[in-house]
Design a protein around this motif. Sequence first.
Motif, short mmCIF file in Angstrom:
data_model
loop_
_atom_site.label_atom_id
_atom_site.label_comp_id
_atom_site.label_asym_id
_atom_site.label_seq_id
_atom_site.Cartn_x
_atom_site.Cartn_y
_atom_site.Cartn_z
N GLY A 183 0.81 -1.20 0.00
CA GLY A 183 0.00 0.00 0.00
C GLY A 183 0.85 1.25 0.00
N GLY A 184 0.18 2.39 -0.13
CA GLY A 184 0.87 3.68 -0.20
C GLY A 184 0.46 4.41 -1.46
N SER A 185 0.79 5.70 -1.53
CA SER A 185 0.45 6.54 -2.67
C SER A 185 -1.04 6.44 -3.01
N GLY A 186 -1.86 6.52 -1.96
CA GLY A 186 -3.31 6.49 -2.18
C GLY A 186 -3.91 5.10 -2.18
N LEU A 187 -3.07 4.06 -2.07
CA LEU A 187 -3.57 2.70 -2.07
C LEU A 187 -3.59 2.18 -0.63
N SER A 188 -4.75 1.73 -0.17
CA SER A 188 -4.85 1.24 1.20
C SER A 188 -4.29 -0.17 1.33
N TYR A 189 -4.41 -0.95 0.25
CA TYR A 189 -4.01 -2.35 0.32
C TYR A 189 -3.10 -2.70 -0.84
N GLY A 190 -2.11 -3.48 -0.53
CA GLY A 190 -1.29 -4.12 -1.53
C GLY A 190 -1.23 -5.60 -1.21
N VAL A 191 -0.41 -6.33 -1.95
CA VAL A 191 -0.30 -7.78 -1.75
C VAL A 191 0.11 -8.11 -0.32
N ILE A 192 1.14 -7.42 0.18
CA ILE A 192 1.66 -7.81 1.49
C ILE A 192 0.65 -7.52 2.60
N GLU A 193 -0.09 -6.40 2.50
CA GLU A 193 -1.12 -6.10 3.49
C GLU A 193 -2.25 -7.13 3.43
N ALA A 194 -2.60 -7.54 2.21
CA ALA A 194 -3.66 -8.54 2.05
C ALA A 194 -3.25 -9.86 2.68
N LEU A 195 -2.01 -10.28 2.45
CA LEU A 195 -1.56 -11.54 3.02
C LEU A 195 -1.51 -11.49 4.54
N ARG A 196 -1.09 -10.35 5.09
CA ARG A 196 -1.07 -10.23 6.55
C ARG A 196 -2.47 -10.25 7.13
N GLU A 197 -3.43 -9.70 6.37
CA GLU A 197 -4.82 -9.73 6.81
C GLU A 197 -5.36 -11.16 6.78
N LEU A 198 -4.96 -11.91 5.77
CA LEU A 198 -5.43 -13.29 5.61
C LEU A 198 -4.73 -14.25 6.56
N ARG A 199 -3.51 -13.89 6.98
CA ARG A 199 -2.72 -14.77 7.87
C ARG A 199 -2.40 -14.02 9.16
N PRO A 200 -3.40 -13.69 9.97
CA PRO A 200 -3.14 -12.89 11.17
C PRO A 200 -2.20 -13.56 12.17
N ALA A 201 -2.10 -14.88 12.11
CA ALA A 201 -1.23 -15.59 13.06
C ALA A 201 0.22 -15.65 12.59
N ALA A 202 0.48 -15.25 11.34
CA ALA A 202 1.84 -15.32 10.81
C ALA A 202 2.72 -14.30 11.52
N ARG A 203 3.82 -14.73 12.05
CA ARG A 203 4.72 -13.85 12.78
C ARG A 203 5.56 -12.99 11.84
N PHE A 204 5.75 -13.49 10.61
CA PHE A 204 6.65 -12.78 9.70
C PHE A 204 6.18 -12.99 8.26
N LEU A 205 5.94 -11.91 7.55
CA LEU A 205 5.63 -11.94 6.13
C LEU A 205 6.23 -10.69 5.50
N GLU A 206 7.20 -10.88 4.61
CA GLU A 206 7.87 -9.73 3.99
C GLU A 206 8.10 -10.00 2.50
N LEU A 207 7.97 -8.96 1.71
CA LEU A 207 8.28 -9.06 0.28
C LEU A 207 9.76 -9.32 0.08
N VAL A 208 10.08 -10.27 -0.79
CA VAL A 208 11.48 -10.52 -1.14
C VAL A 208 11.92 -9.56 -2.24
#
Length: 316
Positions: free
Chosen positions: A116-141
């Motif tokens: 997200g950013g530049s007027g976008l509330s959601y991007g891929v990484i935010e979506a994945l974190r929303e879908l996997r709330p228990a995941a301790r670590f999720l980062e774009l490579v």
Amino acid sequence: MTNPLANAAVQWIEVDAEHAGQRIDNYLLTRLKGVPKSHIYRILRTGEVRRNGGRVKAQDRLDGGDVLRVPPIRLAERATETLPLNLLRARIEPRILFEDDDLLVLNKPSGMAVHGGSGLSYGVIEALRELRPAARFLELVHRLDRETSGCLLIAKKRSALRALHEQFREDDVNKVYLALLVGAWARNRLMVDAPLRKNVLQSGERLVRVAPDGKSAITEFRRLERYARATLVEARPVTGRTHQIRVHARHIGHPLAGDARYTPEEANREFRRHGLKRLFLHACRTTFLHPRRQQPLSVEAPLDDELAQVLRELPR
């Protein structure tokens, strides 16, 4: 909900060991949620962000124990925009190509930014974190342009992120794209070696051009199919520069179909008549060493139906 870092006071952030090795721009994009990406890059570019008292560049990597100075940031209060989980799940889950305990490979949809950013509330990484709330670590490579579809790697462990970053730095990741060039390209294969220089406009938009004083950039193009006024190619970037395939394609006189930034509008208008509504660039295959098992792993992303339909519509 107000972002605790979005206020009128200078903030001091100590980087923990879990985030060592991460690029500073990616770290701030994660920490400063709701702050436009263009603003984050501006405060980095102007030296308002300091690490241990010194200036930093966006691509610099953090060490555990670093202390960052973040200048005052003021955001207008607004409600946090959320997307229904079922909508996120329907768009993301079917496009997961590979997943284990260390990493995830997604067939990124065209039109969806990686963050997200530049007027976008959601991007891929935010979506994945929303879908996997228990995941301790999720980062774009790594990143893909918003309009580019295909293989996108996400690390699920800090150790995996470090190992994969090292492979990207050493150009050990083999990435293959499908691209549609404007015009009938007569050659079967071409290695383009043309240095690229990136300019970031005040708006945050990135424009890249071939320049003698630019960074080394090499792309291999291989013809797959020739049409009356277009050519389907396999493009393999040997180096990983911003907009590399798009600018190298224009450099050889055959820009990418649907590219609003580097392709003449009259050419794009012709392809819209055949149903093309986006950039025709798809990361179809990625090969790398698994970060833990150290065995080669190759993941393929099928061509989106909308692009396959365009190919069926093109005159030969």
